[in-house]
Enzyme design. Structure first.
Site, short mmCIF file in Angstrom:
data_model
loop_
_atom_site.label_atom_id
_atom_site.label_comp_id
_atom_site.label_asym_id
_atom_site.label_seq_id
_atom_site.Cartn_x
_atom_site.Cartn_y
_atom_site.Cartn_z
N GLU A 157 -5.91 3.78 3.94
CA GLU A 157 -6.33 4.31 5.24
C GLU A 157 -7.78 4.83 5.19
O GLU A 157 -8.05 6.01 5.40
CB GLU A 157 -5.38 5.43 5.69
CG GLU A 157 -3.93 5.00 5.85
CD GLU A 157 -3.66 4.19 7.12
OE1 GLU A 157 -4.61 3.95 7.89
OE2 GLU A 157 -2.50 3.81 7.33
N ASP B 272 0.84 -1.20 0.00
CA ASP B 272 0.00 0.00 0.00
C ASP B 272 0.87 1.25 0.00
O ASP B 272 2.06 1.21 0.33
CB ASP B 272 -1.03 -0.01 1.14
CG ASP B 272 -0.45 -0.42 2.47
OD1 ASP B 272 0.78 -0.60 2.56
OD2 ASP B 272 -1.22 -0.57 3.44
#
Ligand SMILES: [Zn+2]
Length: 405
Positions: free
Chosen positions: A138, A78
């Site tokens: 997130e 990520d």
């Protein structure tokens, strides 16, 4: 053993991976649009394989074809940072108001290292590896966007396994890999509630309909709901993070509305639906009892439980122990209540999410600043082993698939 050879080779990548990580650390970007981050990653994987870029967000898929045909394995790193102002005082600290406080800069460096290992040894690869560089982890739905774009299907066949690594600055002993099969991380979602009564004079609450006292009843009752309606061995967390009602400059006014927001954490697929049902009944019942109105959204912005596949997890245990030694594996006794959108990936593809201890404090790691803290720091020494493990798992998964045919 591919991973052991890779580990020796990756040790030579240390300085390059450190440099990449520090470059990325200084250009943290938030959400799903990460142009500088994407550019830096692309520069580091140039020529290693076919590149697929998304138009909806800054994701990159690198497709490395093996010398022989076979199954596809997905590796994921990520890319996004947090809206945190860095306070580490490091030479390469971020100064733009965002921070790679969750270590996603290390994840990208690990993914880039793995890409180089896979590409270097693609003559021995009997299948395909796709490496996802994913924005928006997130809470921005980045993994789901990539799945909706079918970026897991670019080789034409669904991956047989998916692996991802997450570094931690405090939860795990430095240089240990850890995880468990089954539920590994929670499903997280939001509960947003507003009670609407009738405003009035604080001296005479019986002439009004006070929404604050009703909200108070509801917040307490939610905790009773958690303990009395859910199995203690399949836990649920409901935690109120904000409340809003009235005006801080006055005490003699009954406001018309009172609102609160809570986070919900569950660890089995059916439990969120139960929270929606039970909490909804409870809020309706309390509102009715006190003759006020209630509106709510229970289970908003949900993420999936990170459910590690038993066989995929067993492969990690075996490879870690054989490559790095027994003491480098830490079996998790229970899941953690944090959430990760890798849960969406393992809903589609059997896989495993693995944690890697990366506290620079060998003795004080347990009390070191945790991930998401403005003081969180990470040891770059873990990067080569992380890269070797990811690349190794891809090769091992492909080998296992061929030997099972
Ligand atoms: Zn993270």
């Amino acid at each position: 053993m591919f991973t052991r050879d890779f580990a020796d080779e990756a040790a030579g990548y240390q300085s390059v991976l450190t440099e990449i990580r520090r470059d990325l650390h200084q250009i943290p970007e938030f959400g799903i649009d990460l142009p500088k981050t994407r550019e830096r990653v692309l520069a580091s994987i140039h020529g290693l394989g076919e590149i697929h870029l998304s138009e909806l967000q800054s994701s990159i898929v690198l497709h490395i074809k093996g010398a022989q045909p076979g199954p596809t394995v997905l590796l994921r790193a990520d890319m996004d940072a947090l809206a945190v102002t860095e306070a580490t005082g490091l030479d390469f600290a971020s100064t733009n108001g965002y921070m790679h406080a969750c270590g996603h800069d290390l994840h990208m460096a690990i993914g880039i290292g793995a890409a180089h290992l896979v590409a270097t040894h693609k003559d021995k690869l009997k299948g395909d590896v796709i490496i996802w560089f994913q924005p928006g982890e997130e809470g921005h739905g980045g993994a789901d966007i990539m799945l909706e774009e079918n970026l897991h299907m670019i080789t034409g066949s669904k991956p047989i396994a998916a692996y991802g690594i997450h570094v931690t600055s405090s939860w795990q002993a430095p240089y240990t890999f850890g995880g468990k099969s089954g539920a590994m991380m929670a499903s997280a979602s939001d509960m947003l509630v507003t009670f609407k009564g009738r405003g009035g004079h604080g001296s005479s609450p019986w002439m009004a309909k006070d929404p604050i006292s009703v909200m108070n009843e509801a917040i307490s009752a939610l905790q009773t709901m958690v303990t009395k309606r859910f199995n203690a061995f399949d836990p649920v967390v409901v935690n109120v993070g904000w409340v809003r009602a009235g005006d801080e400059h006055t005490t003699n006014v009954i406001p018309e509305t009172a609102s609160f927001g809570a986070t919900i954490r569950t660890f089995s697929p059916g439990n969120l639906a139960k929270v929606q049902q039970y909490a909804g009944e409870l809020l309706d019942g309390i509102a009715k009892a006190f003759d006020v109105e209630v509106t709510y959204d229970i289970g908003a912005h949900p993420t999936e439980v990170v459910m590690n596949d038993p066989a995929a997890t067993e492969r990690v245990r075996r490879v870690v122990k054989e490559t790095f030694g027994e003491d480098r594996w830490m079996e998790w006794p229970h899941p953690i209540a944090g959430a990760e959108d890798f849960g969406s990936i393992v809903r589609e593809i059997p896989g495993a999410f693995i944690f890697l201890g990366a506290s620079p404090d060998k003795d004080g790691w347990m009390t070191a600043a945790p991930n998401h803290s403005n003081y969180a720091t990470f040891d770059e020494g873990v990067l080569p082993d992380g890269a070797a493990l990811l690349a190794g798992l891809a090769f091992e998964a492909v080998e296992d698939w061929h030997s099972a045919q």
